[in-house]
Design a protein around this motif. Structure first.
Motif, PDB file in Angstrom:
ATOM      1  N   LEU A  33       7.089  -0.200   0.039  1.00  0.00           N
ATOM      2  CA  LEU A  33       6.080   0.528   0.794  1.00  0.00           C
ATOM      3  C   LEU A  33       6.344   2.020   0.627  1.00  0.00           C
ATOM      4  O   LEU A  33       7.452   2.490   0.906  1.00  0.00           O
ATOM      5  N   ILE A  34       5.338   2.757   0.178  1.00  0.00           N
ATOM      6  CA  ILE A  34       5.486   4.191  -0.035  1.00  0.00           C
ATOM      7  C   ILE A  34       4.761   4.932   1.083  1.00  0.00           C
ATOM      8  O   ILE A  34       3.570   4.688   1.338  1.00  0.00           O
ATOM      9  N   LEU A  35       5.480   5.806   1.761  1.00  0.00           N
ATOM     10  CA  LEU A  35       4.937   6.585   2.864  1.00  0.00           C
ATOM     11  C   LEU A  35       5.081   8.068   2.551  1.00  0.00           C
ATOM     12  O   LEU A  35       6.169   8.529   2.202  1.00  0.00           O
ATOM     13  N   GLY A  36       3.995   8.804   2.680  1.00  0.00           N
ATOM     14  CA  GLY A  36       4.061  10.252   2.672  1.00  0.00           C
ATOM     15  C   GLY A  36       4.031  10.723   4.110  1.00  0.00           C
ATOM     16  O   GLY A  36       3.091  10.418   4.842  1.00  0.00           O
ATOM     17  N   SER A  37       5.059  11.425   4.543  1.00  0.00           N
ATOM     18  CA  SER A  37       5.178  11.837   5.942  1.00  0.00           C
ATOM     19  C   SER A  37       5.019  13.345   6.051  1.00  0.00           C
ATOM     20  O   SER A  37       5.844  14.105   5.552  1.00  0.00           O
ATOM     21  N   GLY A  38       3.946  13.779   6.716  1.00  0.00           N
ATOM     22  CA  GLY A  38       3.687  15.206   6.875  1.00  0.00           C
ATOM     23  C   GLY A  38       2.686  15.425   7.986  1.00  0.00           C
ATOM     24  O   GLY A  38       2.701  14.739   8.995  1.00  0.00           O
ATOM     25  N   MET A  39       1.779  16.371   7.790  1.00  0.00           N
ATOM     26  CA  MET A  39       0.691  16.622   8.734  1.00  0.00           C
ATOM     27  C   MET A  39      -0.494  17.139   7.923  1.00  0.00           C
ATOM     28  O   MET A  39      -0.334  18.046   7.091  1.00  0.00           O
ATOM     29  N   SER A  40      -1.676  16.595   8.167  1.00  0.00           N
ATOM     30  CA  SER A  40      -2.850  17.021   7.414  1.00  0.00           C
ATOM     31  C   SER A  40      -3.301  18.421   7.806  1.00  0.00           C
ATOM     32  O   SER A  40      -4.041  19.070   7.052  1.00  0.00           O
ATOM     33  N   PHE A  41      -2.869  18.906   8.962  1.00  0.00           N
ATOM     34  CA  PHE A  41      -3.056  20.288   9.386  1.00  0.00           C
ATOM     35  C   PHE A  41      -1.701  20.787   9.846  1.00  0.00           C
ATOM     36  O   PHE A  41      -1.036  20.138  10.648  1.00  0.00           O
ATOM     37  N   HIS A  42      -1.283  21.973   9.347  1.00  0.00           N
ATOM     38  CA  HIS A  42       0.040  22.452   9.723  1.00  0.00           C
ATOM     39  C   HIS A  42       0.076  23.975   9.713  1.00  0.00           C
ATOM     40  O   HIS A  42       0.720  24.597   8.876  1.00  0.00           O
ATOM     41  N   ASN A  43      -0.639  24.549  10.663  1.00  0.00           N
ATOM     42  CA  ASN A  43      -0.579  25.989  10.905  1.00  0.00           C
ATOM     43  C   ASN A  43       0.019  26.148  12.299  1.00  0.00           C
ATOM     44  O   ASN A  43      -0.666  25.945  13.305  1.00  0.00           O
ATOM     45  N   MET A  44       1.288  26.477  12.354  1.00  0.00           N
ATOM     46  CA  MET A  44       1.994  26.488  13.628  1.00  0.00           C
ATOM     47  C   MET A  44       1.391  27.475  14.619  1.00  0.00           C
ATOM     48  O   MET A  44       1.416  27.252  15.826  1.00  0.00           O
ATOM     49  N   GLN A  45       0.829  28.578  14.108  1.00  0.00           N
ATOM     50  CA  GLN A  45       0.265  29.592  14.990  1.00  0.00           C
ATOM     51  C   GLN A  45      -1.102  29.185  15.549  1.00  0.00           C
ATOM     52  O   GLN A  45      -1.562  29.746  16.543  1.00  0.00           O
TER      53      GLN A  45
ATOM     54  N   SER B 187       4.433   1.973  -9.802  1.00  0.00           N
ATOM     55  CA  SER B 187       4.840   0.586 -10.075  1.00  0.00           C
ATOM     56  C   SER B 187       5.766   0.023  -9.004  1.00  0.00           C
ATOM     57  O   SER B 187       5.899  -1.194  -8.879  1.00  0.00           O
ATOM     58  N   LEU B 188       6.390   0.898  -8.222  1.00  0.00           N
ATOM     59  CA  LEU B 188       7.253   0.403  -7.144  1.00  0.00           C
ATOM     60  C   LEU B 188       6.465  -0.408  -6.122  1.00  0.00           C
ATOM     61  O   LEU B 188       7.008  -1.312  -5.483  1.00  0.00           O
ATOM     62  N   ARG B 189       5.197  -0.098  -5.977  1.00  0.00           N
ATOM     63  CA  ARG B 189       4.370  -0.856  -5.037  1.00  0.00           C
ATOM     64  C   ARG B 189       4.260  -2.308  -5.456  1.00  0.00           C
ATOM     65  O   ARG B 189       4.169  -3.206  -4.612  1.00  0.00           O
TER      66      ARG B 189
ATOM     67  N   PRO C  78       0.828  -1.205   0.000  1.00  0.00           N
ATOM     68  CA  PRO C  78       0.000   0.000   0.000  1.00  0.00           C
ATOM     69  C   PRO C  78       0.862   1.254   0.000  1.00  0.00           C
ATOM     70  O   PRO C  78       2.099   1.196   0.047  1.00  0.00           O
ATOM     71  N   ALA C  79       0.204   2.382  -0.060  1.00  0.00           N
ATOM     72  CA  ALA C  79       0.846   3.674   0.193  1.00  0.00           C
ATOM     73  C   ALA C  79       0.058   4.339   1.316  1.00  0.00           C
ATOM     74  O   ALA C  79      -1.172   4.265   1.353  1.00  0.00           O
TER      75      ALA C  79
END
Length: 263
Positions: free
Chosen positions: A165-177, A158-160, A5-6
């Motif tokens: 395993l493909i991972l997107g690493s972030g944050m779905s909300f990212h307003n530091m203030q 196609s790598l899958r 999966p991804a």
């Protein structure tokens, strides 16, 4: 070989999972990350992780045989700068990924010296603590073009099939203030609802919606202008998927709705 999966996963705040957390702020997120291996039919041959913390012209991939770590967080307890993650690199995967990108007309390169930043090694240390699976980190493109990142995912899909395993690493909300402010909750929830509905759309509709994500409800509150780098790894993960995605994590942290997805 079963298709891997991804995922789009939250990486939390700095080295949050390896600090005292008396209020349990990061407990739910850590538990989610710990479940990632259980969500796989078979162990992956390698992990390709897209980090919000590496911006380049074109796309780039780490090519070191043994990646170093980049402690790109500031003001945290001294012990967090001694954290280790000894997973090997995968130079052949880095070369393969760059080749797939170039075949589709993207600018792509392999960086033999760059290490893993905390957007990569922190969540991996929680999810795959044995550090036995080879890891390649992928950058985001400094134009922040969402459609470009979805298309990049298409190129890597196609790598899958090859056990990656493909991972997107972030944050779905990212307003530091806005973190920690109870007034943030309605806006954060509005964007989270839109994002989840979008992820659950079919691939063609999803790609179009993600390309115009800034028009979504509370979009620029959730990700202020020129601060959307934490959403772009989702675009790459989504681009690798041919079917509808699903939400596999949702929690309110610091008064903001956060989600994780599978494609």
């Amino acid at each position: 070989m079963p298709q891997q999966p991804a995922f789009f996963i939250p990486h939390g705040g700095g080295p949050c999972f390896f600090m005292d957390d008396p209020k349990g702020m990061w407990t739910g997120m850590a538990r989610f990350l710990e479940t990632l291996p259980e969500r796989l039919a078979t162990p992956p041959k390698a992990i390709l992780i897209v980090s919000a913390h590496w911006e380049t012209k074109g796309f780039a991939f780490t090519g070191a045989q043994q990646p170093s770590l980049i402690y790109d967080y500031y003001g945290f307890p001294p012990h967090t700068y001694d954290l280790t993650y000894g997973a090997p690199g995968a130079p052949s995967l880095a070369a393969r990924a760059a080749e797939l990108m170039r075949e589709q007309g993207f600018e792509a390169s392999v960086d033999p010296d760059r290490g893993l930043d905390h957007g990569a090694f922190i969540p991996l240390k929680v999810a795959f603590p044995a550090a036995e699976i080879p890891v390649v980190e992928m950058s985001i493109e400094r134009s922040f073009d969402p459609a470009l990142h979805v298309a990049a995912g298409n190129a890597l899909a196609s790598l899958r099939e090859e056990g990656v395993l493909i991972l997107g690493s972030g944050m779905s909300f990212h307003n530091m203030q806005a973190y920690g402010d109870p007034r943030s909750s309605p806006g954060a929830r509005a964007f989270d609802d839109w994002l989840t509905e979008t992820v659950q759309s079919d691939a063609i509709e999803r790609a179009d919606l993600l390309a115009h994500w800034s028009k979504a409800p509370s979009a620029r509150f959730a990700h202020p202008p020129r601060q959307e780098e934490h959403l772009l790894p989702l675009m790459v993960a989504a681009g690798t998927g041919a079917g509808k995605g699903e939400r596999i994590y949702n929690e309110e942290v610091l008064s903001t709705a956060l989600s994780g997805y599978r494609f």
